[in-house]
Design an enzyme around this catalytic site. Sequence first.
Site, mmCIF file in Angstrom:
data_model
loop_
_atom_site.group_PDB
_atom_site.id
_atom_site.type_symbol
_atom_site.label_atom_id
_atom_site.label_comp_id
_atom_site.label_asym_id
_atom_site.label_seq_id
_atom_site.Cartn_x
_atom_site.Cartn_y
_atom_site.Cartn_z
ATOM 1 C CG ASP A 1 -0.674 7.413 -1.539
ATOM 2 O OD1 ASP A 1 -1.689 6.723 -1.502
ATOM 3 O OD2 ASP A 1 -0.056 7.684 -2.602
ATOM 4 C CG ASP B 1 -0.419 1.183 2.365
ATOM 5 O OD1 ASP B 1 -0.151 1.050 1.151
ATOM 6 O OD2 ASP B 1 -1.490 1.670 2.795
ATOM 7 C CB CYS C 1 -0.419 -13.390 20.426
ATOM 8 S SG CYS C 1 -0.093 -11.657 20.040
ATOM 9 C CB CYS D 1 0.382 -8.309 21.442
ATOM 10 S SG CYS D 1 -1.359 -8.643 21.769
ATOM 11 C CB CYS E 1 -2.239 -12.166 23.512
ATOM 12 S SG CYS E 1 -3.207 -11.972 22.023
ATOM 13 C CG HIS F 1 -3.962 -9.085 18.730
ATOM 14 N ND1 HIS F 1 -3.201 -10.139 19.191
ATOM 15 C CD2 HIS F 1 -4.656 -9.555 17.656
ATOM 16 C CE1 HIS F 1 -3.427 -11.204 18.438
ATOM 17 N NE2 HIS F 1 -4.295 -10.881 17.494
HETATM 18 C C1 LIG Z 1 -5.302 3.695 -9.315
HETATM 19 C C2 LIG Z 1 -4.315 3.761 -8.251
HETATM 20 C C3 LIG Z 1 -3.573 3.796 -7.382
HETATM 21 C C4 LIG Z 1 -2.613 3.919 -6.292
HETATM 22 N N1 LIG Z 1 -2.149 5.269 -6.240
HETATM 23 C C5 LIG Z 1 -1.856 5.860 -5.052
HETATM 24 N N2 LIG Z 1 -1.159 7.052 -5.064
HETATM 25 N N3 LIG Z 1 -2.235 5.339 -3.889
HETATM 26 C C6 LIG Z 1 -2.995 4.195 -3.835
HETATM 27 C C7 LIG Z 1 -3.549 3.777 -2.609
HETATM 28 C C8 LIG Z 1 -4.332 2.630 -2.588
HETATM 29 N N4 LIG Z 1 -5.056 2.024 -1.599
HETATM 30 C C9 LIG Z 1 -5.684 0.958 -2.179
HETATM 31 N N5 LIG Z 1 -6.529 0.108 -1.536
HETATM 32 C C10 LIG Z 1 -6.902 0.322 -0.174
HETATM 33 N N6 LIG Z 1 -5.385 0.848 -3.485
HETATM 34 C C11 LIG Z 1 -4.562 1.878 -3.770
HETATM 35 C C12 LIG Z 1 -3.993 2.283 -4.991
HETATM 36 C C13 LIG Z 1 -3.229 3.445 -4.996
#
Ligand SMILES: CC#C[C@H]1NC(N)=Nc2cc3[nH]c(NC)nc3cc21
Length: 371
Positions: free
Chosen positions: A93, A267, A305, A307, A310, A336
């Site tokens: 990110d 993610d 499961c 894993c 489990c 898990h």
């Molecule tokens: C406004 C905006 C935006 C997005 N921009 C970037 N670079 N990373 C993000 C990471 C995030 N994590 C979550 N929620 C846990 N929402 C996200 C949104 C972003």
Amino acid sequence: MTERFSFELKATDGKARTGVINTPRGEIRTPAFMPVGTAATVKAMMPESVRATGADILLGNTYHLMLRPTAERIDRLGGLHKFMNWDRPILTDSGGFQVMSLAGLRKLTEKGVTFKSHIDGSKHELTPERSMEIQKLLGSDIVMCFDECPALPADRDRIAESMRLSMRWAARSKEAFGDRPGHALFGIQQGGLEADFREESAEALKEIGFDGYAVGGLAVGEGQEAMFGCLDHAPDHLPKDKPRYLMGVGKPDDIVGAVARGIDMMDCVLPSRSGRTGQVFTRRGVVNIKNARHADDPRPLDEACSCPACSNYSRAYLHHVYRSNEMISGMLLTWHNLHYFQEIMQGMRDAIGAGTFEDWQAEFHAQRAQG
Ligand SMILES: CC#C[C@H]1NC(N)=Nc2cc3[nH]c(NC)nc3cc21
């Protein structure tokens, strides 16, 4: 092994898609879930264990690694893959979201953002150019554009202003990224929950051109109904032949609903963070292992499961080591949860490939309803 980055769509079922992203460091089966490895580790997991759960790719964070140990130090030591002993793809990110959610004393200008480290209060600056430089030093396979993440709640004018700044920063990110075969740059769609701004953002990103497109600005407290309402239209404006990545999502039913609306990658810290706080995800719903009712229970968390938790341990044991604050508790429960999240992804990939995603979703929800 390919030298280039490419996305092959294998099958669709309604809006749901399954495919493969080919990268020089290996393939990513989609829909894909990325475990979060914020500070160059998926907490409580060895990298080989992360792979054993079925993960093809993990996520790192520009913000955390630039502060500690710094991108320059990681570069000198051979890059993030070598540093953390993970030789498969890494997506990083870009730092904008973490600056908004973690850093102090932020100052935003057209150039970028200055802020004070949440670790030691030292001053730092992130711009599109600096974020691209950091992600290159880390050796990231999939680089995220540097975007502006507005503090919430925000009115329509602020959302529009922020989205348009992010689109200008996306162009600067692309310029700074340059031509890097085998590496990918993803744009980030913004626009809050506003359908018109989402479309404007998507058109701006397509004009610039990216290897993949993220849906940003969700999973920020809007709730599942509002998130799904946005996902009912936002991905439609993104290119069908490129991966679509929903950032920061989510709970198992969020993930299934997002895939049903055309999302290919996600993610979330939830499975790993919950593993450390005793919250266990199973096909019948969430089990809170610290609850006293597990103290004498000889059964595994989930009979179905495979894993290590489990396969080899009882709920009674997992209850005991959690209550005793033993390290093995976070290790086993994180393993898990990540294994279960990857099982959901594999189930969806198979179902979409077989054209039975509707039935799979019905079974997924029915099992949870039984409890
Ligand atoms: C406004 C905006 C935006 C997005 N921009 C970037 N670079 N990373 C993000 C990471 C995030 N994590 C979550 N929620 C846990 N929402 C996200 C949104 C972003």
